[in-house]
Scaffold this active site. Structure first.
Site, short mmCIF file in Angstrom:
data_model
loop_
_atom_site.label_atom_id
_atom_site.label_comp_id
_atom_site.label_asym_id
_atom_site.label_seq_id
_atom_site.Cartn_x
_atom_site.Cartn_y
_atom_site.Cartn_z
N LYS A 154 0.82 -1.22 0.00
CA LYS A 154 0.00 0.00 0.00
C LYS A 154 0.85 1.26 0.00
CE LYS A 154 -4.21 -1.78 1.94
NZ LYS A 154 -5.28 -1.61 2.92
N GLU A 189 -3.13 7.19 7.89
CA GLU A 189 -3.95 8.00 6.98
C GLU A 189 -4.97 8.77 7.80
OE1 GLU A 189 -6.07 5.73 4.02
OE2 GLU A 189 -4.22 5.00 3.10
N HIS A 197 -16.09 -6.52 5.67
CA HIS A 197 -15.33 -6.52 4.41
C HIS A 197 -15.81 -7.57 3.42
CE1 HIS A 197 -12.77 -3.54 6.25
NE2 HIS A 197 -12.62 -4.35 7.29
N ARG A 240 -7.24 -8.56 -10.42
CA ARG A 240 -7.91 -9.80 -10.80
C ARG A 240 -9.29 -9.47 -11.37
NH1 ARG A 240 -8.91 -8.84 -5.29
NH2 ARG A 240 -11.14 -8.56 -4.96
C1 MV4 Z 1 -10.19 3.59 4.93
C2 MV4 Z 1 -11.42 3.91 5.53
C3 MV4 Z 1 -11.58 5.19 6.02
N1 MV4 Z 1 -10.56 6.09 5.93
N2 MV4 Z 1 -9.23 4.52 4.84
C4 MV4 Z 1 -10.94 -1.08 4.55
C5 MV4 Z 1 -10.12 -2.14 3.88
C6 MV4 Z 1 -9.18 -1.44 2.98
N3 MV4 Z 1 -9.41 -1.87 1.62
C7 MV4 Z 1 -9.41 0.02 3.15
N4 MV4 Z 1 -10.48 0.17 4.09
C8 MV4 Z 1 -10.86 1.39 4.55
N5 MV4 Z 1 -9.94 2.37 4.43
C9 MV4 Z 1 -9.42 5.73 5.34
N6 MV4 Z 1 -8.42 6.60 5.28
C10 MV4 Z 1 -12.39 2.92 5.62
C11 MV4 Z 1 -12.10 1.65 5.14
C12 MV4 Z 1 -13.17 0.70 5.25
C13 MV4 Z 1 -13.78 0.14 4.14
C14 MV4 Z 1 -13.37 0.45 2.86
C15 MV4 Z 1 -13.98 -0.13 1.76
C16 MV4 Z 1 -15.02 -1.03 1.95
C17 MV4 Z 1 -15.43 -1.34 3.19
C18 MV4 Z 1 -14.83 -0.77 4.31
C19 MV4 Z 1 -15.27 -1.10 5.57
C20 MV4 Z 1 -14.67 -0.55 6.66
C21 MV4 Z 1 -13.61 0.34 6.51
#
Ligand code: MV4
Length: 546
Positions: free
Chosen positions: A156, A240, A275, A332
């Site tokens: 990341k 972040e 998720h 993917r």
């Molecule tokens: C975040 C966020 C809020 N703020 N980043 C969750 C897994 C990863 N792919 C990134 N994720 C998140 N990053 C910041 N700066 C909230 C999430 C997140 C989330 C993102 C996408 C789909 C579902 C989620 C569920 C909880 C938190």
């Protein structure tokens, strides 16, 4: 007798065939020499996956005239993807570590069966750079991006650096691992609390911690590092700004080997629990044509920066003010690809194969805009009324929905055994309609037609979800589903009550079946039996042939 009469003629025909075949080879050799860049579709592809996606790839192969080789574990010997493929090879016992995750074995099988390419599907080995590299080193084609592109976006922090350099907006934060809590506090105070600690090697939310004040950083950092080390063998954690209540919107891209990169609009994927996405749609109700163009251009810039080829997805957070931030790139084909296929009118899995064979994308970006609305429900063998506990057993009865605008991408059939070795997703039910409201109505209709007997499923949960005013208005974000679980997971009745209700409903339906209703009001009188739950199900079931 006929044979002996025509023996000479048959021999003559055989000779002509041989001569024709020989000249055809000469012509083909000559033409490949002249058009050396002309791509040739694979003759045979090995599918390194199972379930609905393996069957989806088999179907794409069949339509392209490509022979398919399925692989299967001992638990899957009777699975539909095994039956529908042209060839199938058993690769080991049920645990995926001893079957679907054995990269070297899969490459061996591809070579032994004469396959020229390996399609990894999703999950399993699909995003492992080492596997993409090993496939290539074995002289085979990996139906996916080059190993270098997987590596470029795999970390990341490295991906954030790459995207910043390419002008792609990322969430404010660091691009290198934190050294200690003091550094984390200094960064956090530069844009303010709350902040989010994330594992650099992470994915799926592992190693993530929301921190609301400086006092909590040190312990959150330590536990995030510990979790990251356990899950990924790498304790790098960065920070972040925490975005509160955003949507998860992702953009599909397609890139060929010749430098053409297209975006195919977005999918709204906010309705998720832990998720795991439960329902996805295209287009997103929160994205205007103008925002679609900006997010799409950003996604194609991200793909170019990564040296991307094949189908991929850029994940974004879209905040309440309409700002969007690049999160990560999925290298993917995704579970939810059908909603994009339906609104954009192309076959993404077929294009994965054509791109891997060297074909050029013949499309113009400006000709793509979503047509209508598509929704996908992931039908899982989980019991929503019991904390989504995975349910196992034999599917004794399966009735699939059909009719206008309905698509079923499944990996099960009546008789299938559902165990605990693999993901609980049984199938995807996907609908397409002219508008979002009509797509919701169509999905509700299709879910009501669906009957799965033998395991608990998410069907009822999906019906309640689509009934909710917030889902109907599109007023959702990534937190919505988990904060409405109580309303959506109606407690189930005990088994005896269920059995009694089923018997009562069946008897009542049986009694009604042959009753003639006198014609009044132009014959509409008998239509008044409201389609209320049990009665409607019992009536339908009693009319269904065994
Ligand atoms: C975040 C966020 C809020 N703020 N980043 C969750 C897994 C990863 N792919 C990134 N994720 C998140 N990053 C910041 N700066 C909230 C999430 C997140 C989330 C993102 C996408 C789909 C579902 C989620 C569920 C909880 C938190």
């Amino acid at each position: 007798m006929i044979l002996s009469i025509h023996a000479i003629r048959v021999r003559d025909l055989l000779m002509r065939c041989k001569r024709f075949a020989a000249s055809a080879i000469v012509i083909r050799r000559a033409s490949t020499a002249i058009f050396r860049s002309e791509p040739r579709m694979f003759r045979k592809v090995l599918i390194a996956n199972r379930g609905e996606i393996a069957l989806r790839v088999v179907r794409a192969c069949q339509e392209l005239g490509v022979r398919s080789v399925a692989v299967y574990s001992e638990a899957d010997s009777r699975a539909p993807h095994v039956r529908e493929a042209d060839e199938a090879v058993c690769i080991g016992p049920p645990p995926s570590t001893q079957s679907y995750l054995l990269g070297d074995k899969l490459i061996d099988v591809a070579q032994q069966t004469g396959a020229e390419a390996i399609h990894p599907g999703y999950g399993f080995l699909s995003e492992r750079a080492w596997f993409a590299r090993a496939v290539r080193d074995a002289g085979l084609v990996f139906v996916g991006p080059p190993a270098e592109a997987i590596d470029a976006v795999g970390s990341k922090t490295a991906a954030r650096q790459l995207m910043i350099a390419a002008g792609v907006p990322v969430v404010p934060g660091t691009t290198e691992a934190l050294r200690d809590a003091d550094e984390a506090i200094a960064v956090a105070e530069s844009f303010g609390f709350p902040v989010l600690l994330k594992a650099s090697a992470g994915g799926g939310g592992k190693g993530m911690r929301v921190v609301r004040s400086a006092a909590d950083i040190a312990s959150a950092l330590a536990s995030a590092q510990r979790e990251a080390l356990n899950a990924f063998g790498d304790d790098a954690v960065y920070v972040e700004k925490y975005i509160d209540g955003p949507r998860h919107v992702e953009v599909q891209v397609l890139a060929d080997m010749h430098g053409n990169v297209l975006h195919l609009g977005e999918r709204e994927c906010s309705l998720q629990r832990r998720h795991q996405k439960m329902l996805e749609e295209a287009p997103s109700p929160a994205v205007s044509p103008e925002l679609r163009a900006r997010m799409g251009d950003t996604a194609t810039a991200a793909a170019r920066a990564a040296g991307y080829v094949n189908a991929g997805t850029c994940e974004f957070l879209l905040d309440r003010d309409g700002q969007f931030y690049f999160l990560e790139m999925n290298t993917r084909i995704q579970v939810e690809h059908p909603v994009t296929e339906l609104v954009m009118g192309l076959d993404l899995v077929q294009w994965q194969l054509r791109i891997a064979a060297g074909e050029r994308l013949p499309f113009e970006q400006q000709n793509f805009s979503p047509s209508g609305a598509a929704i996908e429900c992931r039908i899982t063998s989980e019991d929503p009324s019991n904390g989504f506990l995975p349910s196992t057993g034999r599917i004794t009865h399966l009735h699939l929905p059909s009719g206008p605008g309905v698509r079923w991408d499944g990996g099960i059939e009546a008789g299938s055994e559902v165990g605990l070795h693999y993901d609980p997703m049984l199938a995807k039910l996907i609908v397409h309609a002219p508008t979002r409201a009509l797509a919701i109505a169509r999905m509700q209709r299709a879910l009501r037609e669906l009957v799965i007997v033998g395991v608990e499923t998410s069907r009822g949960f999906h019906l309640r979800l689509l009934d909710h005013p917030d889902v109907q208005s599109g007023n959702i974000n990534i937190q919505w589903l988990e904060s409405h679980l109580d309303e959506l997971t109606g407690r189930s009745a005990d088994e005896q009550t269920v059995q009694l209700a089923a018997i009562a409903a069946a008897l009542s339906a049986q009694q009604d079946r042959d009753v003639r209703v006198p014609v009044v009001n132009g014959g509409a009188a008998h239509e008044t039996s409201a389609p209320n739950g049990w009665r409607a199900v019992a009536r339908r079931e009693s009319l269904r042939r065994e």
